[in-house]
Enzyme design. Structure first.
Site, PDB file in Angstrom:
ATOM      1  N   ALA A   1     -16.940   3.445  -4.346  1.00  0.00           N
ATOM      2  CA  ALA A   1     -17.469   2.181  -3.816  1.00  0.00           C
ATOM      3  C   ALA A   1     -18.923   2.342  -3.363  1.00  0.00           C
ATOM      4  O   ALA A   1     -19.796   1.544  -3.739  1.00  0.00           O
ATOM      5  CB  ALA A   1     -16.587   1.706  -2.664  1.00  0.00           C
ATOM      6  N   GLY A   2     -19.204   3.379  -2.585  1.00  0.00           N
ATOM      7  CA  GLY A   2     -20.531   3.549  -2.002  1.00  0.00           C
ATOM      8  C   GLY A   2     -21.614   3.847  -3.021  1.00  0.00           C
ATOM      9  O   GLY A   2     -22.697   3.243  -2.995  1.00  0.00           O
ATOM     10  N   TYR A   3     -21.339   4.755  -3.927  1.00  0.00           N
ATOM     11  CA  TYR A   3     -22.338   5.121  -4.945  1.00  0.00           C
ATOM     12  C   TYR A   3     -22.674   3.909  -5.820  1.00  0.00           C
ATOM     13  O   TYR A   3     -23.839   3.600  -6.062  1.00  0.00           O
ATOM     14  CB  TYR A   3     -21.828   6.296  -5.792  1.00  0.00           C
ATOM     15  CG  TYR A   3     -22.490   6.402  -7.138  1.00  0.00           C
ATOM     16  CD1 TYR A   3     -23.835   6.753  -7.249  1.00  0.00           C
ATOM     17  CD2 TYR A   3     -21.787   6.119  -8.310  1.00  0.00           C
ATOM     18  CE1 TYR A   3     -24.463   6.811  -8.491  1.00  0.00           C
ATOM     19  CE2 TYR A   3     -22.400   6.178  -9.545  1.00  0.00           C
ATOM     20  CZ  TYR A   3     -23.733   6.520  -9.636  1.00  0.00           C
ATOM     21  OH  TYR A   3     -24.352   6.567 -10.857  1.00  0.00           O
TER      22      TYR A   3
ATOM     23  N   LYS B   1       0.860  -1.191   0.000  1.00  0.00           N
ATOM     24  CA  LYS B   1       0.000   0.000   0.000  1.00  0.00           C
ATOM     25  C   LYS B   1       0.887   1.228   0.000  1.00  0.00           C
ATOM     26  O   LYS B   1       2.027   1.188   0.490  1.00  0.00           O
ATOM     27  CB  LYS B   1      -0.895   0.017   1.236  1.00  0.00           C
ATOM     28  CG  LYS B   1      -2.160   0.824   1.056  1.00  0.00           C
ATOM     29  CD  LYS B   1      -3.237   0.038   0.316  1.00  0.00           C
ATOM     30  CE  LYS B   1      -4.495   0.827   0.104  1.00  0.00           C
ATOM     31  NZ  LYS B   1      -5.594   0.005  -0.380  1.00  0.00           N
TER      32      LYS B   1
ATOM     33  N   GLY C   1     -20.721   7.016   2.967  1.00  0.00           N
ATOM     34  CA  GLY C   1     -19.735   7.203   1.894  1.00  0.00           C
ATOM     35  C   GLY C   1     -20.437   7.087   0.557  1.00  0.00           C
ATOM     36  O   GLY C   1     -21.096   6.078   0.273  1.00  0.00           O
TER      37      GLY C   1
END
Ligand code: NAD
Length: 408
Positions: free
Chosen positions: A219-221, A103, A215
């Site tokens: 990802a959330g949408y 990461k 959020g």
């Protein structure tokens, strides 16, 4: 504040104990193999040179090259990047990818930079880390506040440094520049496949279910859009500036249009504003967490009414809250499984680049569905075998796979 890196290490220790892996080996599995910190000088539009701090942590590569995103955020720090890199090793092993974990991050609020400053920063970061990354070494991707445009600049910079076009060094690129179809929706799709497995095993009718989601970014949408498309009622949504609620259900596309115009879901005319913390206590069947870490913890888990929590974000439920949910019979579909669709399609992108191929969206979805369903069922099997939460089961499964691949 919970130290997520230490929490991740504790879970690896737990899995090692369950599996009878010796302590010295457990130490190796718990620690990143390489940690890089760099200072990136960037010429700002004003002419002034500003110094930014960047990190790249390579946790483990026993199963294959390190893989993991690059985050741009003002709160990025070494321990957060270490935790995120560790989760990537575990996540890749949970879904059976021949990849390890890594990461990166830069301490920056990208909203304060002009586009040209952002490009100089992104290229500058690659100049500092290009010798530790590579298609068979460590393959970055987007994370919070980074996107396909930034990945394209990074590939371009890397290619210039090594003297050849090297598409497979980074995933999450734009489709015209070697990106994969379906990458933008992959994380949400993967979580949707997990929820399908959950609902069929538990006999839950998704068309009669409601969803609250923290959020409203990539990802959330996409998760809200996919689920509302199959009849789930989306009753509450939040973003970094506010939260809205409508018991009758929200029109996800219309809400996104509002967010694009106003920069937030807040004040959406067809819903009522609620406090951001109220989202967790919304009356709903499914709570999806798609923002950042540490959302649900010892002080607020008691307010949650949902039967199932889906972690699209990394680390949104702390260990104590996770244990409490397990004891109460609330299922948490953990990040290392629920959001693994993102890295799975990143892996497909890497394969396509290496083989000089382009897959159709249908093929991407079909392969992703296979990976997610098999992985979900395997994690459930291990959780029943050891009578532990899905998260601990995923750790047991992953640690066994990583240890089995160790050839030293
Ligand atoms: P993003 O930047 O597109 O979206 C993040 C969203 O969270 C934004 O809507 C933002 O306003 C909102 N947010 C930030 N702070 C908030 C708060 N305190 N309360 C409510 N909302 C808040 O990022 P993303 O790519 O959607 O990633 C979200 C999470 O999912 C991160 O934890 C990321 O690591 C994880 N994740 C993303 C992917 C992916 O492919 N996008 C893959 C795996 C994991």
């Amino acid at each position: 504040m919970t130290n997520l890196f230490i929490e991740a290490q504790e879970k690896i220790s737990f899995a090692c104990e369950k599996l009878g892996i010796p302590k010295d080996a457990s130490e190796v599995l718990k620690h990143p193999m390489r940690e890089v910190q760099v200072k990136i000088p960037v010429k700002m539009d004003s002419g002034e040179v500003k110094l930014f701090t960047g990190y790249r942590v390579q946790h483990n590569n026993f199963r294959g090259p390190h893989k993991g995103g690059i985050r741009y955020h003002q709160q990025v720090n070494f321990d957060e990047v270490r935790a995120l890199a560790t989760w990537m090793s575990i996540k890749c092993a949970v879904v059976g990818l021949p990849l390890g974990g890594g990461k990166g991050g830069i301490v920056v609020n990208p909203k304060e930079l002009s586009e040209l400053e952002l490009e100089r920063l992104s290229r500058g970061f690659i100049r500092k880390i290009y010798d530790v990354i590579g298609p068979d070494k460590d393959v970055p991707a987007p994370d919070v506040n980074t996107n396909s445009k930034i990945m394209d600049w990074m590939v371009d910079e890397y290619s210039a440094l090594v003297g050849r076009k090297e598409l497979a060094v980074i995933t999450g690129k734009s489709v015209g520049n070697g990106g994969s179809l379906g990458r933008d929706t992959a994380t949400a799709r993967g979580a949707q496949f997990c929820l399908h497995q959950y609902s069929s095993l538990k006999g839950m009718d998704l068309t009669q279910s409601s969803l609250a989601i923290e959020g409203f970014g990539n990802a959330g949408y996409n998760f809200a859009k996919l689920l509302s498309g199959e009849g789930v009622k989306v009753v509450a949504v939040s973003d970094s500036r506010g939260a809205v609620f409508n018991a009758e259900g929200l029109d996800v596309e219309d809400l996104m249009k509002w967010k694009q115009q106003t920069k937030s879901v807040k004040d959406y005319p067809k819903a009522q504003n609620i406090a951001m913390s109220e989202l967790y206590s919304t009356d709903c069947d499914i709570l999806a967490l798609a923002a950042l870490e540490n959302s649900i913890h010892a002080e607020n888990y008691g307010n949650v009414k949902a039967k199932v929590i889906v972690e699209l974000a990394n680390g949104p439920v702390t260990a104590d809250a996770d244990n409490a949910f397990f004891n109460k019979g609330v299922t948490v579909i953990p990040d290392i499984l629920a959001n693994a669709g993102g890295v799975t399609v990143s892996y497909f992108e890497w394969l396509q680049n290496k083989d000089n191929e382009y897959w159709s969206k249908e093929k991407v979805d079909e392969e992703l569905s296979k990976v997610m369903k098999e992985s979900y069922n395997k994690v459930v099997e291990v959780s029943e075998q050891h009578n532990v939460s899905l998260r601990l089961a995923a750790y047991i499964l992953a640690v066994k796979r990583i240890y089995d691949a160790w050839k030293d």
